[in-house]
Design an enzyme around this catalytic site. Structure first.
Site, PDB file in Angstrom:
ATOM      1  N   ARG A   1      19.137   8.657   9.606  1.00 21.68           N
ATOM      2  CA  ARG A   1      18.418   7.325   9.169  1.00 21.68           C
ATOM      3  C   ARG A   1      19.611   7.152   8.146  1.00 21.68           C
ATOM      4  NH1 ARG A   1      13.262   9.252   6.284  1.00 21.68           N
ATOM      5  NH2 ARG A   1      12.878   8.961   9.002  1.00 21.68           N
TER       6      ARG A   1
ATOM      7  N   ARG B   1      14.804  10.576  -1.813  1.00 24.21           N
ATOM      8  CA  ARG B   1      15.372   9.296  -0.229  1.00 24.21           C
ATOM      9  C   ARG B   1      15.538   8.256  -0.708  1.00 24.21           C
ATOM     10  NH1 ARG B   1      11.373  11.475   4.500  1.00 24.21           N
ATOM     11  NH2 ARG B   1      11.406  13.904   4.306  1.00 24.21           N
TER      12      ARG B   1
ATOM     13  N   LYS C   1       9.711  16.150  -0.146  1.00 21.83           N
ATOM     14  CA  LYS C   1      10.301  14.766  -0.071  1.00 21.83           C
ATOM     15  C   LYS C   1      10.072  13.820  -1.079  1.00 21.83           C
ATOM     16  CE  LYS C   1       6.810  12.897   3.273  1.00 21.83           C
ATOM     17  NZ  LYS C   1       6.789  11.995   4.004  1.00 21.83           N
TER      18      LYS C   1
ATOM     19  N   LYS D   1      10.463  10.156  -3.723  1.00 20.26           N
ATOM     20  CA  LYS D   1      10.477   8.477  -2.886  1.00 20.26           C
ATOM     21  C   LYS D   1      10.748   7.923  -3.870  1.00 20.26           C
ATOM     22  CE  LYS D   1       8.722   8.888   1.765  1.00 20.26           C
ATOM     23  NZ  LYS D   1       7.887   8.513   2.831  1.00 20.26           N
TER      24      LYS D   1
ATOM     25  N   CYS E   1       4.820   2.183  12.860  1.00 28.67           N
ATOM     26  CA  CYS E   1       6.065   3.311  13.393  1.00 28.67           C
ATOM     27  C   CYS E   1       6.298   3.819  13.916  1.00 28.67           C
ATOM     28  CB  CYS E   1       5.511   4.433  12.397  1.00 28.67           C
ATOM     29  SG  CYS E   1       4.247   5.077  13.313  1.00 28.67           S
TER      30      CYS E   1
ATOM     31  N   CYS F   1       9.058  10.429  18.614  1.00 33.31           N
ATOM     32  CA  CYS F   1       8.876  11.175  17.059  1.00 33.31           C
ATOM     33  C   CYS F   1       7.953  12.530  18.024  1.00 33.31           C
ATOM     34  CB  CYS F   1       8.173   9.969  16.197  1.00 33.31           C
ATOM     35  SG  CYS F   1       7.150  11.632  14.947  1.00 33.31           S
TER      36      CYS F   1
ATOM     37  N   CYS G   1       0.068   9.022  14.085  1.00 31.00           N
ATOM     38  CA  CYS G   1       0.221  10.531  12.828  1.00 31.00           C
ATOM     39  C   CYS G   1       0.041   9.936  11.393  1.00 31.00           C
ATOM     40  CB  CYS G   1       0.786  11.302  13.204  1.00 31.00           C
ATOM     41  SG  CYS G   1       2.380  11.567  12.106  1.00 31.00           S
TER      42      CYS G   1
ATOM     43  N   CYS H   1       4.043   7.262   7.832  1.00 31.63           N
ATOM     44  CA  CYS H   1       5.765   5.674   8.259  1.00 31.63           C
ATOM     45  C   CYS H   1       5.105   4.743   8.666  1.00 31.63           C
ATOM     46  CB  CYS H   1       6.404   6.545   9.291  1.00 31.63           C
ATOM     47  SG  CYS H   1       6.760   8.919   8.727  1.00 31.63           S
TER      48      CYS H   1
END
Length: 576
Positions: free
Chosen positions: A84, A154, A220, A222, A440, A446, A485, A489
Site C-alpha cells: 500500500r 498511516r 494503528k 489514522k 473491502c 486477505c 471481517c 476496512c
C-alpha cells in the site's frame, strides 16, 4: 468511566502484548527483514518480520483460493505481499501512474491496481524476488510505502473534490505536512529497500523517534483533513481529524476531532465502533504541534497489554475525554478554542465533470470496488493508462475507491471524456445505489477474511437495485457496505446497511447509519445468509418507501421507526 486524573487510569498495567516486544527488539523497524529477503527456501517472512514489514507498507498474504490444493501437494502457501503506497491526499501524477501501471502489469500476480478506502493504491501478489524492485521502482518516481500499515500514523486522507478548489489546495498541503511530521524517522526503509539511498523529501536522521517512540504506537493510527460540507473521507472512522474552517474561501484553522474508529472483534463486547469527539478549534500555526500532542498522548496512554483495546477510541473511553484533551493541550502548549460551526451534508463522490478554478475541470470516474483491471469488454486499467498518456493535470484517488481526472483544461475535456467512454470508464447507466456501495478486498488475498466482500458486492447491488425499483425508489440510494471481517476496512460501521462477514456466506447485518456519516449503525440480524438479507432489505425498503417523511434517508427511518435503537454513545449503546 468518568473523567479522572488518577495515574492508574492513565496507563494499563500488565504484561505487554508480544507486538510490543518485537517492535522494541526490531532496532527501529529493521528486524531481520534484509536477511529474510535472501532466504530462497521460502516465499514468506519469519513471524516477527511478518509483522514488521507492515510498517514498510506491506502485508504478507497468499492466494486462499488455491491454499487447500497446495497443502495437498505438500507445498507451502503461495506467499506474496500486498503493498500500500503512501499518497497523502490521494494525488498522483500521470507519470507516476504510468509507472505504477507498468509494474502492476509486469510484476504482480493479478495484473491489477486496487484503489483503497485509504485514498491510495495497492499492489496485490508481489513475490519475494520482486519486493525490493517494487520499492525501488516506486522510489524512482517519488513514491514510497513508509508507514501505510502497522502501529504508526498511516496515509493521511484529504477531501478529494470539494466545491472550492483553492481551499482544497491549502488543505492538501496540510495533509502532506501532517504526513511528513508524523512519519517514522528511522532509516530502516531506505537501508533495506533503497540500499541506503536518501528518500525524496526526507532528511538524514539518527535513530531517534521523537514522536512515535522506540516502541512506536500501541496500535494503528489514522488521520484525515476534511473540508465540509463533504465528509467523503468518513471522519468518524479515524483517530485524528482536522475539519477545515474557512473564511472568505481561505483556510484559517481546524476543528480537531479525536477518537473515531470502526474495528471490533466478533463476540468481544469490550470492542466497538466509535465516533470521534470534537475537541475544539485551533489556528493553522498550531496544527502540527496539536497533531504531535494527540499522537504522543495516545503513544504513552494507549493500551499495550491488550491490542484489541489499544486504539485511541478506547483510551478516550478509559481515561475520559476531558482528561485526554487536557493532556493534549498541556503537551502542545495550546488551548482548544470553541469549535467553529460546520455541517456535513454529503459523503459520496461527485461523479462526472465539476468545474474548478482557472478554467480547470475535474472528472470523477466510478471504479467499482476500486479494482482496476482489464476484463472482457471493460479494459478499465488500460483506459486510465491511455488518459495518463495525454493528461496534463493530475489524478486524485478518493477514499470511496474512485478516481478523479483533475485539472483538465476546457480544450482537453472532449478528448479525456472520449477515452474514458471508449474504455468503459464512464457508464451513464450506473445507479446511485451502485455509486454508494462499497466493499473491502476480502477473498482471495486477505488473510483475515471470513466471508466474501469485493467479489460479492456487484451481484448483491444488482439485487438491491431490483428491490428499490420494485418499491418505486430507484432514484434513491442506501449507503451499503460489505466487509469480509469486523476490522473495518470497508467502513461498514458507518453504513445505513452494513454487512460484516461472520463465516462463509454469512454476515452480521447492521442498520441505522446515515447519509452524512455521523452515526454508527446497530446490529439487526446476526449471522444471516443472502436469502435472509434480501428478504429483510425488501421488507425494510417497502416500509421506508411507504412510511418515510419527506427526504428521510433509509438509516434515519430505521431509527425513527424503532427498527433499531440509535447508537448515541458506543460504549453504552452499541452492544445494549
Amino acid at each position: 468511566m468518568s473523567d479522572s486524573n488518577n495515574e492508574k487510569d492513565l496507563i494499563v498495567e500488565g504484561k505487554h502484548a508480544d507486538n510490543e516486544r518485537l517492535k522494541l527488539d526490531s532496532n527501529y523497524l529493521r528486524g531481520t527483514i534484509a536477511e529474510d529477503l535472501t532466504d530462497n527456501l521460502t516465499g514468506g517472512f519469519t513471524p516477527d518480520n511478518y509483522q514488521l514489514i507492515r510498517t514498510h507498507g506491506m502485508y504478507q498474504q497468499d492466494d486462499r483460493d488455491i491454499r487447500a490444493e497446495r497443502q495437498k501437494q505438500k507445498l507451502e502457501p503461495l506467499h506474496n505481499v500486498m503493498l500500500r503506497a503512501r499518497m497523502p491526499g490521494g494525488i498522483i501524477t500521470p507519470t507516476q501512474w504510468l509507472a505504477v501501471d507498468k509494474f502492476s502489469q509486469d510484476k504482480t500476480s493479478y495484473g491489477s491496481i486496487r484503489l483503497t478506502t485509504r485514498q491510495t493504491f495497492q499492489f496485490h501478489g508481489v513475490l519475494k524476488p520482486d519486493i525490493k524492485l517494487m520499492h525501488q521502482t516506486l522510489n524512482d518516481y517519488g513514491i514510497d510505502a513508509i508507514a501505510t500499515a502497522g502501529d504508526v500514523n498511516r496515509n493521511v486522507l484529504c477531501t478529494s473534490n470539494p466545491v472550492e478548489s483553492e481551499l482544497h489546495q491549502e488543505a492538501y498541503e496540510w495533509a502532506k505536512k501532517i504526513s511528513e511530521h508524523l512519519l517514522p524517522k528511522t532509516r530502516a526503509y531506505a537501508e533495506i529497500w533503497l540500499d541506503g539511498e536518501k528518500i525524496e523529501g526526507g532528511t538524514e536522521t539518527d535513530d531517534i523517534e521523537p514522536i512515535l517512540g522506540k516502541s512506536y504506537l500501541p496500535r494503528k493510527f489514522k488521520t484525515t483533513v476534511v473540508i465540509p460540507p463533504q465528509n467523503d473521507i468518513d471522519v468518524h472512522a479515524n483517530d485524528l481529524n482536522f475539519v477545515a474552517i474557512a473564511e472568505n474561501g481561505k483556510l484559517i484553522g481546524f476543528n480537531v476531532l479525536v477518537g473515531g474508529g470502526l474495528a471490533m472483534t466478533h463476540g468481544d463486547k469490550s470492542t466497538y465502533p466509535r465516533k470521534a469527539d470534537d475537541f475544539g478549534y485551533v489556528a493553522l500555526k498550531d496544527t502540527l504541534v496539536i497533531a504531535a500532542a494527540v499522537v504522543t498522548t495516545q503513544r504513552d496512554w494507549g493500551n499495550r497489554v491488550n491490542r484489541k483495546n489499544a486504539k485511541t477510541k478506547y483510551t478516550l473511553d478509559r481515561v475520559g475525554i476531558e482528561t485526554f484533551k487536557a493532556e493534549v493541550e498541556k503537551r502542545a502548549s495550546v488551548e482548544f478554542a470553541e469549535s467553529r460551526p460546520y455541517q456535513f451534508t454529503f459523503r459520496g463522490d461527485r461523479f462526472g465533470w465539476v468545474e474548478g478554478i482557472e478554467g480547470k475541470h475535474h472528472l470523477t470516474l466510478f471504479i467499482e470496488n476500486g479494482r482496476l483491471i482489464d476484463g472482457p469488454n471493460s479494459p478499465l486499467k488500460s483506459g486510465v493508462a491511455e488518459i495518463a498518456k495525454v493528461h496534463k493535470g493530475d489524478f486524485r484517488m478518493t477514499a470511496n475507491q474512485n478516481l478523479i481526472v483533475a485539472g483538465v483544461a476546457e480544450s482537453d475535456k472532449d478528448n479525456i471524456e472520449a477515452i474514458a467512454r471508449q474504455y468503459g470508464l464512464i457508464n451513464d447507466g450506473i445507479s446511485k445505489q451502485r455509486q454508494n456501495s462499497m466493499a473491502c478486498v476480502a477473498f482471495p488475498t486477505c488473510p483475515l477474511a471470513m466471508a466474501e466482500a469485493e467479489r460479492y458486492l456487484p451481484g448483491l447491488v444488482t439485487k438491491v437495485e431490483a428491490i428499490l425499483t420494485q418499491h418505486d425508489v430507484s432514484e434513491e440510494h442506501v449507503i451499503l457496505r460489505v466487509t469480509g471481517c469486523p476490522n473495518g476496512c470497508g467502513r461498514a460501521m458507518l453504513a445505513e446497511i452494513g454487512l460484516v462477514g461472520k463465516g462463509p456466506g454469512k454476515y452480521d447485518m447492521y442498520l441505522g447509519g446515515n447519509h452524512s456519516g455521523t452515526r454508527v449503525p446497530k446490529l439487526y440480524k446476526e449471522s444471516v445468509d443472502e436469502a435472509t438479507i434480501l428478504t429483510e432489505i425488501n421488507q425494510l425498503v417497502e416500509h421506508w418507501s411507504k412510511k418515510r417523511n419527506a427526504d428521510e434517508g433509509f438509516g434515519d427511518f430505521t431509527i425513527r421507526a424503532g427498527i433499531v435503537a440509535e447508537v448515541k454513545v458506543s460504549k453504552r449503546d452499541f452492544h445494549a
